[in-house]
Write a protein that holds these residues in place. Structure first.
Motif, PDB file in Angstrom:
ATOM      1  N   ARG A  80       9.092  17.911  46.306  1.00  0.00           N
ATOM      2  CA  ARG A  80       9.859  16.678  46.082  1.00  0.00           C
ATOM      3  C   ARG A  80       9.927  15.844  47.352  1.00  0.00           C
ATOM      4  O   ARG A  80       9.778  14.617  47.333  1.00  0.00           O
ATOM      5  CB  ARG A  80      11.274  17.026  45.592  1.00  0.00           C
ATOM      6  CG  ARG A  80      11.341  17.168  44.085  1.00  0.00           C
ATOM      7  CD  ARG A  80      12.643  17.782  43.599  1.00  0.00           C
ATOM      8  NE  ARG A  80      13.847  17.053  43.976  1.00  0.00           N
ATOM      9  CZ  ARG A  80      14.231  15.879  43.471  1.00  0.00           C
ATOM     10  NH1 ARG A  80      13.455  15.266  42.586  1.00  0.00           N
ATOM     11  NH2 ARG A  80      15.358  15.317  43.840  1.00  0.00           N
ATOM     12  N   GLY A  81      10.153  16.487  48.467  1.00  0.00           N
ATOM     13  CA  GLY A  81      10.177  15.770  49.733  1.00  0.00           C
ATOM     14  C   GLY A  81       8.827  15.162  50.064  1.00  0.00           C
ATOM     15  O   GLY A  81       8.747  14.059  50.603  1.00  0.00           O
ATOM     16  N   PHE A 122      24.300  16.187  44.619  1.00  0.00           N
ATOM     17  CA  PHE A 122      24.383  16.061  43.168  1.00  0.00           C
ATOM     18  C   PHE A 122      23.844  17.279  42.418  1.00  0.00           C
ATOM     19  O   PHE A 122      23.948  17.336  41.185  1.00  0.00           O
ATOM     20  CB  PHE A 122      23.607  14.824  42.693  1.00  0.00           C
ATOM     21  CG  PHE A 122      24.231  13.522  43.092  1.00  0.00           C
ATOM     22  CD1 PHE A 122      25.351  13.036  42.446  1.00  0.00           C
ATOM     23  CD2 PHE A 122      23.699  12.790  44.145  1.00  0.00           C
ATOM     24  CE1 PHE A 122      25.920  11.833  42.816  1.00  0.00           C
ATOM     25  CE2 PHE A 122      24.257  11.586  44.519  1.00  0.00           C
ATOM     26  CZ  PHE A 122      25.388  11.101  43.863  1.00  0.00           C
ATOM     27  N   GLY A 123      23.270  18.237  43.133  1.00  0.00           N
ATOM     28  CA  GLY A 123      22.601  19.354  42.469  1.00  0.00           C
ATOM     29  C   GLY A 123      23.466  20.102  41.482  1.00  0.00           C
ATOM     30  O   GLY A 123      23.011  20.490  40.394  1.00  0.00           O
ATOM     31  N   ASN A 124      24.733  20.327  41.819  1.00  0.00           N
ATOM     32  CA  ASN A 124      25.635  21.089  40.949  1.00  0.00           C
ATOM     33  C   ASN A 124      26.358  20.214  39.932  1.00  0.00           C
ATOM     34  O   ASN A 124      27.188  20.703  39.161  1.00  0.00           O
ATOM     35  CB  ASN A 124      26.675  21.831  41.798  1.00  0.00           C
ATOM     36  CG  ASN A 124      26.032  22.854  42.708  1.00  0.00           C
ATOM     37  OD1 ASN A 124      25.027  23.461  42.348  1.00  0.00           O
ATOM     38  ND2 ASN A 124      26.597  23.047  43.895  1.00  0.00           N
ATOM     39  N   LYS A 125      26.067  18.920  39.946  1.00  0.00           N
ATOM     40  CA  LYS A 125      26.772  17.990  39.059  1.00  0.00           C
ATOM     41  C   LYS A 125      25.899  17.523  37.893  1.00  0.00           C
ATOM     42  O   LYS A 125      26.345  16.738  37.052  1.00  0.00           O
ATOM     43  CB  LYS A 125      27.245  16.762  39.856  1.00  0.00           C
ATOM     44  CG  LYS A 125      28.205  17.103  40.987  1.00  0.00           C
ATOM     45  CD  LYS A 125      28.600  15.853  41.755  1.00  0.00           C
ATOM     46  CE  LYS A 125      29.627  16.156  42.839  1.00  0.00           C
ATOM     47  NZ  LYS A 125      29.121  17.080  43.859  1.00  0.00           N
ATOM     48  N   ALA A 128      23.288  20.397  32.102  1.00  0.00           N
ATOM     49  CA  ALA A 128      22.151  21.193  31.635  1.00  0.00           C
ATOM     50  C   ALA A 128      21.273  20.379  30.699  1.00  0.00           C
ATOM     51  O   ALA A 128      21.762  19.683  29.804  1.00  0.00           O
ATOM     52  CB  ALA A 128      22.652  22.452  30.934  1.00  0.00           C
ATOM     53  N   GLY A 129      19.969  20.452  30.895  1.00  0.00           N
ATOM     54  CA  GLY A 129      19.010  19.734  30.072  1.00  0.00           C
ATOM     55  C   GLY A 129      18.578  18.410  30.646  1.00  0.00           C
ATOM     56  O   GLY A 129      17.617  17.805  30.163  1.00  0.00           O
ATOM     57  N   PHE A 130      19.309  17.930  31.680  1.00  0.00           N
ATOM     58  CA  PHE A 130      18.969  16.646  32.284  1.00  0.00           C
ATOM     59  C   PHE A 130      18.320  16.798  33.665  1.00  0.00           C
ATOM     60  O   PHE A 130      18.117  15.815  34.363  1.00  0.00           O
ATOM     61  CB  PHE A 130      20.237  15.782  32.431  1.00  0.00           C
ATOM     62  CG  PHE A 130      20.750  15.248  31.127  1.00  0.00           C
ATOM     63  CD1 PHE A 130      20.370  13.999  30.672  1.00  0.00           C
ATOM     64  CD2 PHE A 130      21.597  16.017  30.333  1.00  0.00           C
ATOM     65  CE1 PHE A 130      20.840  13.505  29.466  1.00  0.00           C
ATOM     66  CE2 PHE A 130      22.069  15.534  29.124  1.00  0.00           C
ATOM     67  CZ  PHE A 130      21.688  14.282  28.679  1.00  0.00           C
ATOM     68  N   GLU A 131      18.035  18.040  34.065  1.00  0.00           N
ATOM     69  CA  GLU A 131      17.531  18.286  35.410  1.00  0.00           C
ATOM     70  C   GLU A 131      16.221  17.534  35.685  1.00  0.00           C
ATOM     71  O   GLU A 131      16.075  16.874  36.716  1.00  0.00           O
ATOM     72  CB  GLU A 131      17.311  19.790  35.644  1.00  0.00           C
ATOM     73  CG  GLU A 131      18.586  20.609  35.690  1.00  0.00           C
ATOM     74  CD  GLU A 131      18.999  21.076  34.300  1.00  0.00           C
ATOM     75  OE1 GLU A 131      19.949  21.857  34.207  1.00  0.00           O
ATOM     76  OE2 GLU A 131      18.335  20.658  33.313  1.00  0.00           O
ATOM     77  N   MET A 132      15.253  17.649  34.772  1.00  0.00           N
ATOM     78  CA  MET A 132      13.964  17.010  35.000  1.00  0.00           C
ATOM     79  C   MET A 132      14.098  15.497  35.056  1.00  0.00           C
ATOM     80  O   MET A 132      13.497  14.829  35.904  1.00  0.00           O
ATOM     81  CB  MET A 132      12.963  17.406  33.909  1.00  0.00           C
ATOM     82  CG  MET A 132      11.575  16.808  34.107  1.00  0.00           C
ATOM     83  SD  MET A 132      10.387  17.339  32.846  1.00  0.00           S
ATOM     84  CE  MET A 132      10.274  19.094  33.205  1.00  0.00           C
ATOM     85  N   ASN A 136      13.190  13.422  38.495  1.00  0.00           N
ATOM     86  CA  ASN A 136      12.106  12.440  38.527  1.00  0.00           C
ATOM     87  C   ASN A 136      12.621  11.052  38.900  1.00  0.00           C
ATOM     88  O   ASN A 136      12.021  10.354  39.725  1.00  0.00           O
ATOM     89  CB  ASN A 136      11.398  12.391  37.174  1.00  0.00           C
ATOM     90  CG  ASN A 136      10.541  13.617  36.922  1.00  0.00           C
ATOM     91  OD1 ASN A 136      10.093  14.260  37.870  1.00  0.00           O
ATOM     92  ND2 ASN A 136      10.302  13.939  35.666  1.00  0.00           N
ATOM     93  N   PHE A 137      13.738  10.630  38.271  1.00  0.00           N
ATOM     94  CA  PHE A 137      14.250   9.302  38.564  1.00  0.00           C
ATOM     95  C   PHE A 137      14.830   9.209  39.973  1.00  0.00           C
ATOM     96  O   PHE A 137      14.692   8.175  40.639  1.00  0.00           O
ATOM     97  CB  PHE A 137      15.306   8.900  37.525  1.00  0.00           C
ATOM     98  CG  PHE A 137      14.727   8.203  36.338  1.00  0.00           C
ATOM     99  CD1 PHE A 137      14.594   6.825  36.310  1.00  0.00           C
ATOM    100  CD2 PHE A 137      14.273   8.934  35.249  1.00  0.00           C
ATOM    101  CE1 PHE A 137      14.038   6.179  35.221  1.00  0.00           C
ATOM    102  CE2 PHE A 137      13.708   8.301  34.155  1.00  0.00           C
ATOM    103  CZ  PHE A 137      13.580   6.922  34.133  1.00  0.00           C
ATOM    104  N   SER A 138      15.450  10.283  40.448  1.00  0.00           N
ATOM    105  CA  SER A 138      15.994  10.245  41.808  1.00  0.00           C
ATOM    106  C   SER A 138      14.874  10.139  42.833  1.00  0.00           C
ATOM    107  O   SER A 138      14.974   9.370  43.797  1.00  0.00           O
ATOM    108  CB  SER A 138      16.843  11.496  42.080  1.00  0.00           C
ATOM    109  OG  SER A 138      16.060  12.672  42.001  1.00  0.00           O
ATOM    110  N   SER A 139      13.770  10.876  42.618  1.00  0.00           N
ATOM    111  CA  SER A 139      12.629  10.769  43.533  1.00  0.00           C
ATOM    112  C   SER A 139      12.065   9.357  43.525  1.00  0.00           C
ATOM    113  O   SER A 139      11.764   8.781  44.577  1.00  0.00           O
ATOM    114  CB  SER A 139      11.530  11.764  43.135  1.00  0.00           C
ATOM    115  OG  SER A 139      11.962  13.088  43.287  1.00  0.00           O
TER     116      SER A 139
END
Length: 484
Positions: A80-81, A122-125, A128-132, A136-139
């Motif tokens: 990701r980086g 934001f990782g723990n916030k 579930a199901g929205f990780e991908m 992608n949008f954050s990157s």
């Protein structure tokens, strides 16, 4: 207090140098490819070709900086980086009119750092199901923002800075003062700052100069193997004990293999020999300046083979003379120093062993290793005697860059494994690229073992003092034979 501050400053410089070299070294193959294409197909090249020469500028302006930015992002935060670092680098490339290596070295790690901080917060916030979707949008959004900033702010700033540095280099060259740079470069090698200087400063400036004129003398300042060759030749004739016996083999590794660090202990055991390598470096650069020598691209490692491969048409004699003069001057100064030394052989043996250890320690510090941590963990992670208790399917020699000494160590072990009739893969890698897997044996230098342990906690770890000559190799092979 003052001494502590100096050590802190040195450590900071070495960490920066480690990051700079870590971004460039894995991509040296791309620089070499660009150099070969340039040497062959430009108008004054060996095989001028109006079609293939179109590869030169896109590789210089786009491919090489993006590779550096991608690698820098990957060093900070993995894939990701790397992606965000590459996007940010594209902004600084388009926002400038010069090869943007320095900008890539800044934007690549910055991209990795920004996306890492986003995930930390934001990782723990994330539901579930929205990780991908979020990943992608954050990157994309972070990369978009950094690319805009890079285009309007970083690009023009780095362009001005690069032009200022280039003007300074031009002034030094025109004033005939370039040879004096070796007064700083040669000692910097012994302190393992050579990669910071070579890949952080000389390579970007030299690449831009080569793009304009077809070659650059800056590529020869650090890579010239002459000073080290002359020093080791002097030890071969006038040294004592283990240093004299090992010098001929070290010549092959340094002059052909291009591994400068092999001669560092020889200098450290007699600090007066700093004068030898400095004199050789100054003489070599002075010769290259007079003869107009230069290379078309960075020659790394700085072996004579790599240097000749990057030498433009019509410059072979001048480049070779630069190496010969540097070696001759270094040899003569070292000869005087060694012949005037009346130390007993026993002391020489102790000094050489001690300086090999010191050189390894310096290398560890330059790579960011924590020596205090090492002193307490090395024994705990050094389990050569237990090799064979777990099945070993693969052996990896790991160092910071994944080149140089680890490659030589892997070559030595590969032969031993083959001679023993064992079907086990032996390769080399940078510590940052290690991945934990079953059946893995990782071999590192003592000071780097804790870092390797963090990357591969389930692997068998073995620490050695020196990749090029360790008695543990025989022990490892014997234990592997018993395993089979």
């Amino acid at each position: 207090m003052e001494q502590t501050e100096k050590k802190g400053t040195k450590a900071t410089i070495q960490r920066i140098g480690s990051y700079l070299s870590g971004m460039v070294m894995p991509n040296i193959g791309a620089f070499i490819a660009w150099g070969i294409i340039t040497a062959l197909f430009i108008e004054k090249g060996w095989l001028p070709n109006a079609e293939l020469v179109q590869l030169v500028d896109p590789m210089l302006y786009y491919l090489l900086p993006i590779l550096i930015g991608y690698t820098g992002g990957n060093m900070i935060y993995g894939q990701r980086g790397a992606v965000v670092g590459a996007i940010a680098t594209m902004g600084v490339i388009v926002g400038s009119e010069i090869p943007m290596f320095i900008g890539a070295m800044a934007l690549g790690p910055l991209g990795g750092y920004c996306v890492k901080k986003f995930d930390d917060f934001f990782g723990n916030k994330i539901r579930a199901g929205f990780e991908m979707l979020v990943n992608n949008f954050s990157s994309g959004i972070i990369g978009f923002g950094l690319a805009i900033i890079a285009f309007y702010a970083v690009g023009p700033f780095v362009t001005g800075l690069t032009n200022l540095l280039a003007s300074g280099v031009d002034w030094i060259v025109n004033a005939g003062l370039l040879p004096l740079a070796n007064i700083f470069i040669e000692p910097a090698k012994i302190l393992f700052l050579n990669n910071a200087i070579n890949h952080g400063i000389l390579t970007p400036l030299g690449t831009e100069q080569a793009a304009e004129t077809g070659k650059s003398i800056l590529f020869l300042l650090e890579a010239n193997p002459g000073p080290g060759l002359g020093l080791l030749l002097a030890y071969s004739f006038f040294g004592k004990g283990a240093a004299k016996a090992s010098a001929p083999g070290a010549i092959l590794i340094q002059f052909i293999g291009g591994i400068h660090e092999i001669y560092f202990p020889y200098v450290l055991m007699k600090p007066a020999l700093f004068l030898s390598v400095i004199a050789g470096g100054v003489a070599g650069t002075f010769t290259n300046s007079i003869l107009g020598s230069g290379l078309v691209a960075a020659a790394s490692p700085g072996s004579i083979i790599a240097i000749l491969a990057m030498t433009p048409r019509g410059s072979y004699l001048s480049v070779i003379l630069g190496v010969i003069v540097a070696a001759a001057v270094s040899f003569l100064v070292a000869m005087v120093i060694l012949k005037s030394d009346k130390s007993p052989v026993a002391i020489e043996e102790d000094n050489f062993s001690a300086k090999v250890q010191e050189s390894n320690s310096r290398k560890a510090v330059s790579k960011g290793a924590n020596q205090t941590q090492n002193s307490t963990q090395t024994v705990a992670t050094d389990d050569a005697a237990t090799v064979g208790q777990k099945e070993v399917k693969r052996i990896i020699f790991a160092c910071d860059a994944g080149m140089g000494s680890s490659a030589m160590g892997a070559s030595i072990m590969r032969k031993k494994v083959k001679d023993a009739g064992l079907d086990i893969s032996v390769t080399n890698s940078s510590i940052n690229n290690l991945t934990d897997e079953d059946g893995l044996l990782v071999i590192t230098q003592n000071e780097l073992t804790p870092r390797a342990k963090q990357k591969t906690p389930n692997a068998t770890q073995v620490s050695v003092d020196n990749f090029l000559n360790s008695p543990k190799y025989e022990e490892i092979v014997e234990n592997l034979k018993n395993q089979s």
